[in-house]
Design a protein around this motif. Sequence first.
Motif, mmCIF file in Angstrom:
data_model
loop_
_atom_site.group_PDB
_atom_site.id
_atom_site.type_symbol
_atom_site.label_atom_id
_atom_site.label_comp_id
_atom_site.label_asym_id
_atom_site.label_seq_id
_atom_site.Cartn_x
_atom_site.Cartn_y
_atom_site.Cartn_z
ATOM 1 N N ALA A 14 0.827 -1.202 0.000
ATOM 2 C CA ALA A 14 0.000 0.000 0.000
ATOM 3 C C ALA A 14 0.868 1.262 0.000
ATOM 4 O O ALA A 14 0.595 2.216 -0.727
ATOM 5 C CB ALA A 14 -0.934 -0.002 1.202
ATOM 6 N N GLU A 15 1.919 1.275 0.809
ATOM 7 C CA GLU A 15 2.766 2.463 0.920
ATOM 8 C C GLU A 15 3.637 2.667 -0.313
ATOM 9 O O GLU A 15 3.924 3.805 -0.697
ATOM 10 C CB GLU A 15 3.633 2.369 2.173
ATOM 11 C CG GLU A 15 2.813 2.493 3.468
ATOM 12 C CD GLU A 15 3.661 2.349 4.715
ATOM 13 O OE1 GLU A 15 4.823 1.877 4.580
ATOM 14 O OE2 GLU A 15 3.178 2.691 5.810
ATOM 15 N N LYS A 16 4.058 1.558 -0.935
ATOM 16 C CA LYS A 16 4.915 1.651 -2.121
ATOM 17 C C LYS A 16 4.117 1.696 -3.419
ATOM 18 O O LYS A 16 4.692 1.908 -4.495
ATOM 19 C CB LYS A 16 5.886 0.466 -2.167
ATOM 20 C CG LYS A 16 6.824 0.376 -0.969
ATOM 21 C CD LYS A 16 7.722 1.593 -0.863
ATOM 22 C CE LYS A 16 8.678 1.483 0.312
ATOM 23 N NZ LYS A 16 9.531 2.683 0.453
ATOM 24 N N SER A 17 2.809 1.491 -3.314
ATOM 25 C CA SER A 17 1.915 1.524 -4.487
ATOM 26 C C SER A 17 2.336 0.544 -5.567
ATOM 27 O O SER A 17 2.236 0.833 -6.761
ATOM 28 C CB SER A 17 1.841 2.949 -5.065
ATOM 29 O OG SER A 17 1.339 3.836 -4.107
ATOM 30 N N GLN A 60 -11.920 0.365 -1.280
ATOM 31 C CA GLN A 60 -12.474 0.928 -0.049
ATOM 32 C C GLN A 60 -12.222 -0.007 1.129
ATOM 33 O O GLN A 60 -11.872 0.443 2.232
ATOM 34 C CB GLN A 60 -13.972 1.188 -0.210
ATOM 35 C CG GLN A 60 -14.291 2.366 -1.119
ATOM 36 C CD GLN A 60 -15.764 2.710 -1.105
ATOM 37 O OE1 GLN A 60 -16.600 1.955 -0.593
ATOM 38 N NE2 GLN A 60 -16.103 3.848 -1.686
ATOM 39 N N ALA A 61 -12.376 -1.304 0.894
ATOM 40 C CA ALA A 61 -12.080 -2.274 1.954
ATOM 41 C C ALA A 61 -10.597 -2.224 2.315
ATOM 42 O O ALA A 61 -10.230 -2.343 3.493
ATOM 43 C CB ALA A 61 -12.481 -3.672 1.501
ATOM 44 N N GLY A 62 -9.751 -2.050 1.302
ATOM 45 C CA GLY A 62 -8.316 -1.958 1.550
ATOM 46 C C GLY A 62 -7.950 -0.740 2.376
ATOM 47 O O GLY A 62 -7.077 -0.810 3.251
ATOM 48 N N MET A 67 -5.900 1.176 7.774
ATOM 49 C CA MET A 67 -5.914 1.881 9.051
ATOM 50 C C MET A 67 -5.805 0.897 10.215
ATOM 51 O O MET A 67 -5.058 1.116 11.173
ATOM 52 C CB MET A 67 -7.186 2.723 9.174
ATOM 53 C CG MET A 67 -7.273 3.865 8.188
ATOM 54 S SD MET A 67 -8.717 4.916 8.437
ATOM 55 C CE MET A 67 -8.341 5.634 10.035
ATOM 56 N N ASP A 68 -6.557 -0.203 10.135
ATOM 57 C CA ASP A 68 -6.505 -1.200 11.204
ATOM 58 C C ASP A 68 -5.135 -1.873 11.264
ATOM 59 O O ASP A 68 -4.599 -2.127 12.351
ATOM 60 C CB ASP A 68 -7.592 -2.253 10.996
ATOM 61 C CG ASP A 68 -8.990 -1.695 11.220
ATOM 62 O OD1 ASP A 68 -9.106 -0.708 11.965
ATOM 63 O OD2 ASP A 68 -9.956 -2.236 10.655
ATOM 64 N N ALA A 69 -4.572 -2.169 10.083
ATOM 65 C CA ALA A 69 -3.268 -2.835 10.047
ATOM 66 C C ALA A 69 -2.190 -1.947 10.646
ATOM 67 O O ALA A 69 -1.342 -2.420 11.418
ATOM 68 C CB ALA A 69 -2.913 -3.215 8.606
ATOM 69 N N ASP A 136 -3.458 6.620 1.520
ATOM 70 C CA ASP A 136 -3.050 6.133 0.202
ATOM 71 C C ASP A 136 -1.585 6.426 -0.089
ATOM 72 O O ASP A 136 -0.897 5.645 -0.744
ATOM 73 C CB ASP A 136 -3.908 6.770 -0.895
ATOM 74 C CG ASP A 136 -5.305 6.165 -0.952
ATOM 75 O OD1 ASP A 136 -5.544 5.179 -0.233
ATOM 76 O OD2 ASP A 136 -6.149 6.691 -1.700
ATOM 77 N N GLU A 137 -1.091 7.573 0.385
ATOM 78 C CA GLU A 137 0.254 7.995 0.032
ATOM 79 C C GLU A 137 1.281 7.740 1.126
ATOM 80 O O GLU A 137 2.447 8.100 0.989
ATOM 81 C CB GLU A 137 0.236 9.477 -0.359
ATOM 82 C CG GLU A 137 -0.662 9.742 -1.566
ATOM 83 C CD GLU A 137 -0.661 11.188 -2.006
ATOM 84 O OE1 GLU A 137 0.428 11.722 -2.287
ATOM 85 O OE2 GLU A 137 -1.750 11.798 -2.078
ATOM 86 N N GLY A 138 0.856 7.104 2.195
ATOM 87 C CA GLY A 138 1.797 6.630 3.205
ATOM 88 C C GLY A 138 2.402 7.700 4.091
ATOM 89 O O GLY A 138 3.543 7.557 4.533
ATOM 90 N N PHE A 139 1.648 8.769 4.384
ATOM 91 C CA PHE A 139 2.156 9.808 5.275
ATOM 92 C C PHE A 139 1.674 9.580 6.703
ATOM 93 O O PHE A 139 0.533 9.173 6.931
ATOM 94 C CB PHE A 139 1.703 11.200 4.809
ATOM 95 C CG PHE A 139 2.348 11.648 3.537
ATOM 96 C CD1 PHE A 139 3.692 11.988 3.508
ATOM 97 C CD2 PHE A 139 1.617 11.728 2.356
ATOM 98 C CE1 PHE A 139 4.293 12.405 2.335
ATOM 99 C CE2 PHE A 139 2.202 12.138 1.183
ATOM 100 C CZ PHE A 139 3.556 12.475 1.167
#
Length: 297
Positions: A14-17, A60-62, A67-69, A136-139
Amino acid sequence: MDRLDAMRIFLTVAEKSGFAEAARHLRLSPPSVTRAIATLEERLGTSLFQRSTRHVRLTQAGQRFLMDARRILSDLEEAEASAAGDHGAPSGDLSITASQMFGSIYIAPLVQDFLRIHPAVNARLLLLDRVTNLIDEGFDIAVRIAQLQDSSLRAIRVGAVRRVIVAAPEYLAQHGEPQTPDDLLQHDAIAFSSSAAADQWIFRDNQRVAPPARFTVNSSDVAIKAAIAGRGVTRVLSYMVAPALAAGQLKILLADHELPPTPVQLVHAEGRRANAKVRAFLDFAVERLRTEPVLQN
């Protein structure tokens, strides 16, 4: 592969897209990363990513699972640090974003001072004149000059800035000083092409004026320099022109017609469960920024 490992892989993708970039970062083979995500999606019964030949985006599920992860892994890291006697000392990578001018003047020096105090932390500061999606952008943290729209994020107000109309004394001596917003129609404007409201300047009571722009730019710094040079009136945030105002190079116009000040906020996604590095930076930044005179409006 256990669930925590799969969660870490998901977080990295997710962070590295991207799967390939995540694999390189984790020093795993791309097929193993792909299998881990597929297994995780199968167990959850939903797709976490939308895949195309060019992009990998969270569904949306991701986004909800991300957030939970993050929270689960952050809690685990703090529990391990506490058990080891570290008691949650700040460490690891910290990602921060801010607008270009505000970030350059106030946030970059602040981050450098923070790193001197916390040698186990590494920081990435990205200065962008657009609203970023933290998840989405890992900040970890965003500095926003705006009202907060996303209720899933937590915001800490550190001050406020005004949106002001300014011009050089020399320009005003030649062209006169506007007394009402409508008077701006008789003046030369320096406008921003990147602004959605570039053609209209909005004042109290939703009054809108579109002064004729003889010079249009997409840089506040260029607009300010043009105003100092006497090219016309421009509309900027108050912190941007604080030095020029103090030096007498510019004068604020129509202050009684301004919109209410805009809050400056530190935004993050993890609420009270924010990990040690995020909590430490927030505490440090809040204390520092709340003492900045230009934010006391």
